[in-house]
Scaffold this motif. Sequence first.
Motif, mmCIF file in Angstrom:
data_model
loop_
_atom_site.group_PDB
_atom_site.id
_atom_site.type_symbol
_atom_site.label_atom_id
_atom_site.label_comp_id
_atom_site.label_asym_id
_atom_site.label_seq_id
_atom_site.Cartn_x
_atom_site.Cartn_y
_atom_site.Cartn_z
ATOM 1 N N CYS A 65 -132.171 42.645 -36.249
ATOM 2 C CA CYS A 65 -131.898 41.192 -36.794
ATOM 3 C C CYS A 65 -131.509 40.385 -35.672
ATOM 4 O O CYS A 65 -130.394 40.533 -34.697
ATOM 5 C CB CYS A 65 -130.944 42.278 -37.264
ATOM 6 N N CYS A 88 -126.823 46.616 -40.007
ATOM 7 C CA CYS A 88 -128.197 45.544 -39.765
ATOM 8 C C CYS A 88 -128.640 46.525 -38.930
ATOM 9 O O CYS A 88 -128.494 47.325 -37.437
ATOM 10 C CB CYS A 88 -127.751 44.292 -38.977
ATOM 11 N N THR A 112 -129.488 37.655 -37.416
ATOM 12 C CA THR A 112 -128.288 36.895 -37.410
ATOM 13 C C THR A 112 -127.105 37.730 -37.847
ATOM 14 O O THR A 112 -125.781 37.873 -38.194
ATOM 15 C CB THR A 112 -128.631 35.894 -39.040
ATOM 16 N N GLN A 113 -127.548 39.595 -38.069
ATOM 17 C CA GLN A 113 -126.751 40.598 -37.569
ATOM 18 C C GLN A 113 -125.173 39.960 -39.706
ATOM 19 O O GLN A 113 -124.375 40.362 -39.470
ATOM 20 C CB GLN A 113 -125.603 40.321 -36.752
ATOM 21 N N ASP A 114 -126.085 39.524 -40.293
ATOM 22 C CA ASP A 114 -124.958 39.246 -41.455
ATOM 23 C C ASP A 114 -125.468 40.068 -43.215
ATOM 24 O O ASP A 114 -125.161 39.511 -44.318
ATOM 25 C CB ASP A 114 -124.769 37.735 -41.476
ATOM 26 N N HIS A 115 -126.379 40.874 -42.707
ATOM 27 C CA HIS A 115 -126.610 41.116 -43.849
ATOM 28 C C HIS A 115 -125.418 43.136 -44.440
ATOM 29 O O HIS A 115 -125.013 42.974 -43.699
ATOM 30 C CB HIS A 115 -128.208 42.407 -43.797
ATOM 31 N N CYS A 138 -131.131 43.912 -44.573
ATOM 32 C CA CYS A 138 -132.028 43.727 -43.594
ATOM 33 C C CYS A 138 -132.972 43.747 -43.448
ATOM 34 O O CYS A 138 -133.875 42.999 -42.752
ATOM 35 C CB CYS A 138 -130.460 44.392 -42.417
#
Length: 97
Positions: free
Chosen positions: A7, A3, A9-12, A18
């Motif tokens: 970002c 990410c 959420t940091q979940d890409h 992202c």
Amino acid sequence: MTCSTGCKTQDHTSYAACLSDKAVKTFLASPSKGLDGSTQKRWDAELSAYRNARSEGIQPDGTTMRKVTEAVKASDKTGMAYGRDFNVATPMKAEAA
Ligand SMILES: [Zn+2]
């Protein structure tokens, strides 16, 4: 970490995913520029109505919902495709001073 630093959420799964996700959110959340979601939705509705009309051979005078609706209604009434088979008379316009 895939990410970008900003970002939330940091979940890409990838850096590109992202960035594009972030770009979409930024775009949809810019009401100050008139680019909020509802405006976009209206454009989409107008464009799809316009495309539907065109796929039936109708050629509206413009891409606004009003123009498209007028053209489709006129076509329904006459059984002909507006813009292709017939057209309404151009309204008289005041002459430019
Ligand atoms: Zn991310």
